[in-house]
Design a protein around this motif. Structure first.
Motif, PDB file in Angstrom:
ATOM      1  N   TYR A  69       0.828  -1.206   0.000  1.00  0.00           N
ATOM      2  CA  TYR A  69       0.000   0.000   0.000  1.00  0.00           C
ATOM      3  C   TYR A  69       0.868   1.264   0.000  1.00  0.00           C
ATOM      4  CZ  TYR A  69      -3.656   3.258   1.536  1.00  0.00           C
ATOM      5  OH  TYR A  69      -4.522   4.316   1.636  1.00  0.00           O
ATOM      6  N   ARG A  73       1.997   4.094  -3.028  1.00  0.00           N
ATOM      7  CA  ARG A  73       1.848   5.547  -2.860  1.00  0.00           C
ATOM      8  C   ARG A  73       3.144   6.247  -3.303  1.00  0.00           C
ATOM      9  NH1 ARG A  73       0.178   8.431   2.882  1.00  0.00           N
ATOM     10  NH2 ARG A  73       1.413  10.313   2.576  1.00  0.00           N
ATOM     11  N   TRP A 141     -18.671   4.347  -8.673  1.00  0.00           N
ATOM     12  CA  TRP A 141     -17.414   4.508  -7.917  1.00  0.00           C
ATOM     13  C   TRP A 141     -16.726   3.166  -7.693  1.00  0.00           C
ATOM     14  CZ3 TRP A 141     -17.099   1.778  -3.434  1.00  0.00           C
ATOM     15  CH2 TRP A 141     -18.304   1.408  -2.816  1.00  0.00           C
ATOM     16  N   GLY A 145     -13.081   2.068  -9.019  1.00  0.00           N
ATOM     17  CA  GLY A 145     -12.057   1.559  -8.101  1.00  0.00           C
ATOM     18  C   GLY A 145     -11.442   0.274  -8.634  1.00  0.00           C
ATOM     19  N   LYS A 188      -5.180  -2.143  -3.374  1.00  0.00           N
ATOM     20  CA  LYS A 188      -6.070  -1.365  -2.505  1.00  0.00           C
ATOM     21  C   LYS A 188      -5.757   0.132  -2.610  1.00  0.00           C
ATOM     22  CE  LYS A 188      -7.412  -2.996   1.639  1.00  0.00           C
ATOM     23  NZ  LYS A 188      -7.372  -3.719   2.936  1.00  0.00           N
ATOM     24  N   TYR A 189      -4.475   0.461  -2.760  1.00  0.00           N
ATOM     25  CA  TYR A 189      -4.137   1.875  -2.928  1.00  0.00           C
ATOM     26  C   TYR A 189      -4.768   2.416  -4.212  1.00  0.00           C
ATOM     27  CZ  TYR A 189      -1.859   6.313  -2.704  1.00  0.00           C
ATOM     28  OH  TYR A 189      -1.668   7.664  -2.626  1.00  0.00           O
ATOM     29  N   GLU A 192      -8.659   2.781  -3.865  1.00  0.00           N
ATOM     30  CA  GLU A 192      -9.031   4.026  -3.158  1.00  0.00           C
ATOM     31  C   GLU A 192      -8.928   5.240  -4.080  1.00  0.00           C
ATOM     32  OE1 GLU A 192      -6.606   4.598   0.293  1.00  0.00           O
ATOM     33  OE2 GLU A 192      -7.753   3.179   1.490  1.00  0.00           O
ATOM     34  N   LYS A 197     -12.072   7.861  -1.659  1.00  0.00           N
ATOM     35  CA  LYS A 197     -12.166   7.371  -0.276  1.00  0.00           C
ATOM     36  C   LYS A 197     -13.477   7.753   0.393  1.00  0.00           C
ATOM     37  CE  LYS A 197      -7.436   7.355   1.451  1.00  0.00           C
ATOM     38  NZ  LYS A 197      -6.577   7.944   2.472  1.00  0.00           N
ATOM     39  N   GLU A 198     -14.092   8.869  -0.099  1.00  0.00           N
ATOM     40  CA  GLU A 198     -15.311   9.360   0.552  1.00  0.00           C
ATOM     41  C   GLU A 198     -16.521   8.472   0.250  1.00  0.00           C
ATOM     42  OE1 GLU A 198     -13.599  10.674  -1.830  1.00  0.00           O
ATOM     43  OE2 GLU A 198     -14.904  11.217  -3.506  1.00  0.00           O
ATOM     44  N   ASN A 199     -16.390   7.583  -0.727  1.00  0.00           N
ATOM     45  CA  ASN A 199     -17.542   6.783  -1.148  1.00  0.00           C
ATOM     46  C   ASN A 199     -17.729   5.468  -0.403  1.00  0.00           C
ATOM     47  OD1 ASN A 199     -18.658   8.428  -3.220  1.00  0.00           O
ATOM     48  ND2 ASN A 199     -16.856   7.965  -4.467  1.00  0.00           N
ATOM     49  N   THR A 201     -16.109   2.519   2.948  1.00  0.00           N
ATOM     50  CA  THR A 201     -15.115   2.183   3.980  1.00  0.00           C
ATOM     51  C   THR A 201     -14.674   0.741   3.754  1.00  0.00           C
ATOM     52  OG1 THR A 201     -16.912   1.577   5.448  1.00  0.00           O
ATOM     53  CG2 THR A 201     -15.909   3.743   5.807  1.00  0.00           C
ATOM     54  N   TRP A 202     -13.442   0.436   4.132  1.00  0.00           N
ATOM     55  CA  TRP A 202     -12.975  -0.944   4.025  1.00  0.00           C
ATOM     56  C   TRP A 202     -13.640  -1.790   5.099  1.00  0.00           C
ATOM     57  CZ3 TRP A 202     -10.867  -2.116  -0.315  1.00  0.00           C
ATOM     58  CH2 TRP A 202     -10.003  -1.253  -0.980  1.00  0.00           C
TER      59      TRP A 202
END
Ligand code: FMN
Length: 203
Positions: A69, A73, A141, A145, A188-189, A192, A197-199, A201-202
């Motif tokens: 992850y 980044r 979304w 993703g 996963k990175y 997101e 991210k606002e859409n 949660t994991w």
């Protein structure tokens, strides 16, 4: 300072943030020619690599995914700065004097840094349906993703991850295979970044 040194200095700032947030012990190794000078490295596709990222952290079940992850980044940040990268689990030599591994820690994987001969070529991606599960049609979304995750590098281009949607919760599972937990962190990175991210949660 050369252009590459300037870019590496900017990248070093991102390192600090990643280490603080994750508790990892990620290190930037510069001007070290031996790791990518052996038989294994040339057997791979590397030449002239002297700078790389050492992904190091506390041994434990979460280390691989975390390294994936946060490493990704850094990979995307490096690319934005104009540097090319390659994840390398196998085809390099461990030069133990080039980085610090404290007791209880482990070197998980490295990421080569430099100017590539080209910007890379797109890999073949599985269809979204092969890596997603949901009851009903996929929200936009969620599809975005998954599409972003399919653009992520995986060891041997396995793409053995599955994203499952439940309400606005998403669970991500790694398949079986070499380095699949690192691949999962990388994917996963990307997920997101693509989904926002606002859409969700994991789970
Ligand atoms: C976890 C991981 C480990 C990898 N290990 C190596 C390696 O040891 N040697 C190598 O040449 N490439 C390695 N790669 C690079 C992959 O071969 C390459 O990224 C993958 O085929 C996807 O291609 P792409 O980057 O063009 O999308 C690794 C990639 C990942 C994600």
């Amino acid at each position: 300072m050369t252009d590459q040194q300037k870019e590496l200095a900017l990248l070093a700032e991102e390192f600090e943030d990643c280490n603080q947030e994750s508790g990892l012990h990620i290190q930037l190794v510069m001007n070290e020619p031996k790791a990518f000078d052996g038989f294994m490295a040339h057997y791979g596709k590397f030449s002239g690599v002297t700078n790389y990222i050492a992904m190091i952290g506390k041994k434990g079940p979460e280390l691989d995914e975390k390294c994936g992850y946060y490493g990704e980044r850094l990979v995307l940040k490096a690319q934005q700065l104009g540097l090319n990268t390659c994840w390398v689990a196998m085809t390099y030599s461990k030069v133990k004097t080039a980085f610090t591994v404290n007791s209880g820690e482990k070197l998980c994987i490295v990421i080569s840094l430099g100017y590539g001969k080209n910007e890379g070529v797109p890999h073949k991606s599985k269809p979204v349906e092969a890596v997603t599960k949901a009851n009903g049609p996929l929200p936009g979304w969620f599809r975005s993703g998954a599409e972003a995750a399919l653009l992520a590098p995986t060891a041997m281009n396995q793409q053995k991850f599955v994203f499952t949607l439940n309400g606005n919760k998403v669970s991500a599972k790694a398949g079986l295979g070499f380095y699949s937990k690192i691949d999962l962190g990388i994917a996963k990175y990307h997920f997101e970044a693509g989904a926002g991210k606002e859409n969700f949660t994991w789970a």
